[in-house]
Design a protein around this motif. Structure first.
Motif, PDB file in Angstrom:
ATOM      1  N   TYR A   7      -8.006  -9.016  -3.986  1.00 35.87           N
ATOM      2  CA  TYR A   7      -9.428  -9.004  -3.697  1.00 35.87           C
ATOM      3  C   TYR A   7     -10.228  -9.099  -4.982  1.00 35.87           C
ATOM      4  CZ  TYR A   7      -7.300  -7.005   0.415  1.00 35.87           C
ATOM      5  OH  TYR A   7      -6.494  -6.771   1.502  1.00 35.87           O
ATOM      6  N   LYS A   8     -11.380  -9.722  -4.905  1.00 38.20           N
ATOM      7  CA  LYS A   8     -12.126 -10.024  -6.120  1.00 38.20           C
ATOM      8  C   LYS A   8     -12.970  -8.888  -6.639  1.00 38.20           C
ATOM      9  CE  LYS A   8     -12.681 -15.043  -5.912  1.00 38.20           C
ATOM     10  NZ  LYS A   8     -13.668 -16.133  -5.860  1.00 38.20           N
ATOM     11  N   SER A   9     -13.862  -8.347  -5.840  1.00 33.51           N
ATOM     12  CA  SER A   9     -14.827  -7.413  -6.389  1.00 33.51           C
ATOM     13  C   SER A   9     -15.400  -6.526  -5.303  1.00 33.51           C
ATOM     14  CB  SER A   9     -15.981  -8.169  -7.054  1.00 33.51           C
ATOM     15  OG  SER A   9     -16.773  -8.797  -6.068  1.00 33.51           O
ATOM     16  N   GLN A  43     -10.527  -3.570 -13.006  1.00 30.42           N
ATOM     17  CA  GLN A  43     -10.984  -2.241 -13.364  1.00 30.42           C
ATOM     18  C   GLN A  43     -11.151  -1.432 -12.081  1.00 30.42           C
ATOM     19  OE1 GLN A  43     -11.297  -0.985 -16.433  1.00 30.42           O
ATOM     20  NE2 GLN A  43     -10.626  -2.944 -17.310  1.00 30.42           N
ATOM     21  N   PRO A  44     -11.060  -0.101 -12.164  1.00 35.78           N
ATOM     22  CA  PRO A  44     -11.210   0.723 -10.961  1.00 35.78           C
ATOM     23  C   PRO A  44     -12.460   0.418 -10.163  1.00 35.78           C
ATOM     24  CG  PRO A  44     -10.353   2.065 -12.738  1.00 35.78           C
ATOM     25  CD  PRO A  44     -10.666   0.709 -13.340  1.00 35.78           C
ATOM     26  N   VAL A  45     -13.565   0.131 -10.834  1.00 30.18           N
ATOM     27  CA  VAL A  45     -14.825  -0.098 -10.132  1.00 30.18           C
ATOM     28  C   VAL A  45     -14.738  -1.250  -9.152  1.00 30.18           C
ATOM     29  CG1 VAL A  45     -15.831  -1.642 -11.857  1.00 30.18           C
ATOM     30  CG2 VAL A  45     -17.335  -0.206 -10.442  1.00 30.18           C
ATOM     31  N   SER A  46     -13.880  -2.236  -9.414  1.00 36.26           N
ATOM     32  CA  SER A  46     -13.741  -3.372  -8.511  1.00 36.26           C
ATOM     33  C   SER A  46     -12.495  -3.282  -7.637  1.00 36.26           C
ATOM     34  CB  SER A  46     -13.712  -4.689  -9.301  1.00 36.26           C
ATOM     35  OG  SER A  46     -12.654  -4.687 -10.240  1.00 36.26           O
ATOM     36  N   VAL A  47     -11.420  -2.718  -8.177  1.00 33.12           N
ATOM     37  CA  VAL A  47     -10.169  -2.643  -7.419  1.00 33.12           C
ATOM     38  C   VAL A  47     -10.242  -1.565  -6.337  1.00 33.12           C
ATOM     39  CG1 VAL A  47      -7.684  -2.197  -7.573  1.00 33.12           C
ATOM     40  CG2 VAL A  47      -8.833  -3.536  -9.353  1.00 33.12           C
ATOM     41  N   PHE A  48     -10.872  -0.430  -6.646  1.00 35.48           N
ATOM     42  CA  PHE A  48     -10.878   0.672  -5.694  1.00 35.48           C
ATOM     43  C   PHE A  48     -11.553   0.328  -4.369  1.00 35.48           C
ATOM     44  CE2 PHE A  48     -12.819   4.591  -3.978  1.00 35.48           C
ATOM     45  CZ  PHE A  48     -11.648   5.225  -3.604  1.00 35.48           C
ATOM     46  N   PRO A  49     -12.760  -0.245  -4.353  1.00 36.07           N
ATOM     47  CA  PRO A  49     -13.367  -0.540  -3.048  1.00 36.07           C
ATOM     48  C   PRO A  49     -12.578  -1.565  -2.252  1.00 36.07           C
ATOM     49  CG  PRO A  49     -14.680  -1.455  -4.825  1.00 36.07           C
ATOM     50  CD  PRO A  49     -13.675  -0.557  -5.462  1.00 36.07           C
ATOM     51  N   ALA A  50     -11.907  -2.487  -2.929  1.00 40.92           N
ATOM     52  CA  ALA A  50     -11.065  -3.436  -2.210  1.00 40.92           C
ATOM     53  C   ALA A  50      -9.884  -2.730  -1.565  1.00 40.92           C
ATOM     54  CB  ALA A  50     -10.572  -4.523  -3.158  1.00 40.92           C
ATOM     55  N   ALA A  51      -9.343  -1.728  -2.259  1.00 41.75           N
ATOM     56  CA  ALA A  51      -8.252  -0.959  -1.690  1.00 41.75           C
ATOM     57  C   ALA A  51      -8.717  -0.166  -0.473  1.00 41.75           C
ATOM     58  CB  ALA A  51      -7.681  -0.014  -2.748  1.00 41.75           C
ATOM     59  N   VAL A  52      -9.915   0.412  -0.552  1.00 42.84           N
ATOM     60  CA  VAL A  52     -10.473   1.138   0.589  1.00 42.84           C
ATOM     61  C   VAL A  52     -10.636   0.197   1.779  1.00 42.84           C
ATOM     62  CG1 VAL A  52     -12.503   2.364   1.455  1.00 42.84           C
ATOM     63  CG2 VAL A  52     -11.631   2.865  -0.836  1.00 42.84           C
ATOM     64  N   ALA A  53     -11.136  -1.014   1.510  1.00 43.00           N
ATOM     65  CA  ALA A  53     -11.295  -1.995   2.577  1.00 43.00           C
ATOM     66  C   ALA A  53      -9.949  -2.387   3.178  1.00 43.00           C
ATOM     67  CB  ALA A  53     -12.018  -3.234   2.055  1.00 43.00           C
ATOM     68  N   SER A  54      -8.908  -2.423   2.341  1.00 45.53           N
ATOM     69  CA  SER A  54      -7.571  -2.730   2.838  1.00 45.53           C
ATOM     70  C   SER A  54      -7.075  -1.636   3.777  1.00 45.53           C
ATOM     71  CB  SER A  54      -6.609  -2.895   1.655  1.00 45.53           C
ATOM     72  OG  SER A  54      -5.292  -3.115   2.088  1.00 45.53           O
ATOM     73  N   TYR A 127      -9.674   8.798 -10.577  1.00 47.05           N
ATOM     74  CA  TYR A 127      -8.347   9.375 -10.396  1.00 47.05           C
ATOM     75  C   TYR A 127      -8.302  10.186  -9.100  1.00 47.05           C
ATOM     76  CZ  TYR A 127      -4.008  11.822 -11.628  1.00 47.05           C
ATOM     77  OH  TYR A 127      -2.721  12.306 -11.637  1.00 47.05           O
ATOM     78  N   LEU A 128      -9.318  11.005  -8.887  1.00 48.24           N
ATOM     79  CA  LEU A 128      -9.391  11.800  -7.657  1.00 48.24           C
ATOM     80  C   LEU A 128      -9.571  10.916  -6.436  1.00 48.24           C
ATOM     81  CD1 LEU A 128      -9.700  14.488  -6.084  1.00 48.24           C
ATOM     82  CD2 LEU A 128     -12.148  14.385  -6.628  1.00 48.24           C
ATOM     83  N   ALA A 129     -10.530  10.002  -6.484  1.00 47.80           N
ATOM     84  CA  ALA A 129     -10.825   9.169  -5.313  1.00 47.80           C
ATOM     85  C   ALA A 129      -9.605   8.346  -4.897  1.00 47.80           C
ATOM     86  CB  ALA A 129     -12.014   8.258  -5.615  1.00 47.80           C
ATOM     87  N   ALA A 130      -8.920   7.751  -5.877  1.00 55.15           N
ATOM     88  CA  ALA A 130      -7.753   6.926  -5.565  1.00 55.15           C
ATOM     89  C   ALA A 130      -6.595   7.781  -5.057  1.00 55.15           C
ATOM     90  CB  ALA A 130      -7.326   6.130  -6.786  1.00 55.15           C
ATOM     91  N   THR A 131      -6.435   8.981  -5.620  1.00 59.78           N
ATOM     92  CA  THR A 131      -5.370   9.872  -5.153  1.00 59.78           C
ATOM     93  C   THR A 131      -5.617  10.295  -3.713  1.00 59.78           C
ATOM     94  OG1 THR A 131      -4.967  10.706  -7.398  1.00 59.78           O
ATOM     95  CG2 THR A 131      -4.192  12.064  -5.564  1.00 59.78           C
ATOM     96  N   VAL A 132      -6.867  10.613  -3.381  1.00 60.73           N
ATOM     97  CA  VAL A 132      -7.195  11.017  -2.012  1.00 60.73           C
ATOM     98  C   VAL A 132      -6.925   9.875  -1.037  1.00 60.73           C
ATOM     99  CG1 VAL A 132      -9.042  11.729  -0.453  1.00 60.73           C
ATOM    100  CG2 VAL A 132      -8.887  12.732  -2.732  1.00 60.73           C
TER     101      VAL A 132
END
Length: 506
Positions: A7-9, A43-54, A127-132
């Motif tokens: 995912y891009k952003s 970077q986390p700022v772009s990868v994390f929301p894509a992971a949440v969407a996944s 770190y916390l948000a991704a771990t949760v």
């Protein structure tokens, strides 16, 4: 080496939802796209929301359909075919391969990247948000499959064939990861302040802490029958620590979706836009009869009227189909008149709703301090939050003499039945898989001794589906992915869909 589409952003959430909900493509086998860099360059700022969407796109679409049918909110239409295998418990090792693939190659892979990257930079917010989110996603997978890759997973080329760990070991590992994440310094200057780029809590570290602690509470309660001493001690410590639990939804909310192709709620996108019919999911008599018996106004929020025959007056009454009766021989006009699952393009995907949080607290309090008035208060808040999801007021249902009054003077089992039944009533839609887990854990709602077309049927009790293929045994889990078996010799031996997962011992 196989590449997956990345995912891009943050802003391209529609792409993430599209990839997560399209069942006919294998995103592990596409070629490297130069316009979509390797995750290591992100970077986390772009990868994390894509992971949440996944996560939202799998838990809130295919797994939600499994949960919605197995929790008997919906049943397969008698004039369509899409979900007959789910409704009859006739799933195979290939039935849900795309969702399993997306969870591991998409969401979990990306969460681990964010964890590693943020640990290296001291960014404890991500770190916390991704771990949760990693723990939440893996909790769903463990509860679905019993054993999943964990201790040897997420190591890239260092281990392409990770072992499958027992579910209780995964739970223990995830709880330890959550504790570690909660111990970090969230006042450090190295922490991110993402604001709205955090698509779950808009950058609130306090809400992420509450999500972590509520998730721990859920996991302890899920294991309460299998490991009672350990679970009870864990719950007691959460309360002794003065923990703050969620009072608002942990969700990918409506603001992240649009009523447009590839941009809407994943359940709506998957079931309404992409299939050959938008009326596959019909009202199950199980849930509809319970709503009708209690004159519950939520009926209009979870079902819509069926379709009238050409030239006939519009349907203006709610009707249902008995669970699994998709070979019903009534006329097409009658079958089309059955009420339809009401899914909407802007509906949130709940990870833990406020209602679920309150119901978890109600049960925990009854287990720790039986009879404590705080249990009733939490239960009442749960009922009101469940109604508020549809902008309805449930206050009249919980007053003395109300349909859903808490059984303060009842036994523990009577209280547990009230709590879990109301939790079930709060979860149709993208949150439905959790209701299936809770039915397996607690036995509530109860299972009927007669089918739902019998005059002795009690509204809301589960029935074995009419066309079930498992000789009267209910589904308890998903079977292991055959596509993973082709790549990984460590996939466990195949077990039937009726085999219980580790915590299901009641």
């Amino acid at each position: 080496m196989k590449k997956r589409f990345l995912y891009k952003s943050t802003l391209l959430l529609s792409t993430a939802v599209l990839l997560s909900t399209t069942s006919c493509q294998d995103f592990l086998d596409v070629n490297k796209d130069p316009s979509n860099p390797e995750v290591s360059q992100g970077q986390p700022v772009s990868v994390f929301p894509a992971a949440v969407a996944s996560t939202a796109g799998t838990v809130g679409a295919q797994y939600a359909i499994v949960g919605g049918i197995w929790s008997q909110y919906w049943t397969q239409s008698a004039v369509a075919n899409q979900f007959k295998d789910i409704d009859s418990f006739n799933l195979t090792a290939s039935s849900l391969n795309p969702s399993f693939d997306e969870v591991y190659s998409g969401a979990l892979n990306d969460y681990q990247f964010v964890i590693n990257k943020s640990e290296a930079t001291g960014d404890w917010f991500y770190y916390l948000a991704a771990t949760v989110m990693k723990a939440y996603t893996l909790q769903v997978m463990v509860d679905l499959y019993d054993k999943v890759p964990y201790s040897e997973a997420f190591k890239g080329l260092d281990n392409l064939t990770p072992k499958y760990d027992d579910g209780d070991k995964v739970y223990a590992g995830l709880i330890a990861e959550l504790d570690n994440a909660l111990s970090k310094d969230f006042t450090a200057a190295t922490n991110s302040t993402p604001g709205v780029r955090d698509i779950v809590f808009s950058g609130s570290v306090d809400k992420w802490k509450a999500f972590a602690k509520t998730l721990k509470l859920k996991m302890y309660l899920r294991m309460i029958n299998a490991k009672p001493a350990e679970a009870q001690a864990g719950i007691a410590k959460l309360y002794a620590d003065g923990v703050a639990f969620l009072t608002s939804d942990a969700a990918m909310g409506a603001s992240n979706f649009q009523d447009a192709p590839d941009k809407s709620n994943p359940l709506f996108e998957y079931n309404n836009r992409r299939l050959n019919t938008t009326t596959n999911l019909r009202a199950s008599t199980t849930f509809m009869s319970w709503l009708k018996a209690n004159n519950d106004p939520r009926i209009a929020s979870v079902y819509k009227f069926g379709t009238a025959a050409a030239g006939a007056p519009a349907i203006t009454t709610y009707s249902s189909l008995n669970q699994g009766d998709f070979n019903n021989l009534q006329s097409t006009a009658i079958r089309n008149a059955i009420s339809i699952a009401y899914t909407t393009p802007l509906a949130p995907v709940h990870f833990i709703s406020a209602a679920e949080s309150y119901f978890l607290q109600a049960e925990a309090i009854e287990r720790l301090t039986p009879g404590d008035i705080k249990a009733k208060q939490a239960y009442d808040n749960g009922v009101k939050a469940a109604f508020a999801q549809y902008n309805l007021d449930g206050s009249s249902f919980i007053v003395a003499g109300g349909k859903y009054e808490y059984p303060t003077a009842g036994t523990f089992e009577q209280k547990l039945e009230a709590i879990i039944t109301q939790k079930w009533a709060s979860m149709p839609g993208s949150h439905a898989i959790e209701a299936f887990f809770e039915k397996n854990r607690t036995g509530y709602p109860k299972t009927s001794t007669v089918y739902s077309d019998n005059a002795a049927y009690v509204p809301g009790q589960f029935v074995y589906p009419k066309e079930g293929v498992t000789q009267g045994l209910f589904a308890k889990r998903l079977v292991f992915s055959d596509r993973d078996r082709q790549r990984n010799p460590n996939v466990p031996a195949m077990v039937p869909v009726t085999t219980k997962v580790w915590w299901d011992v009641k």
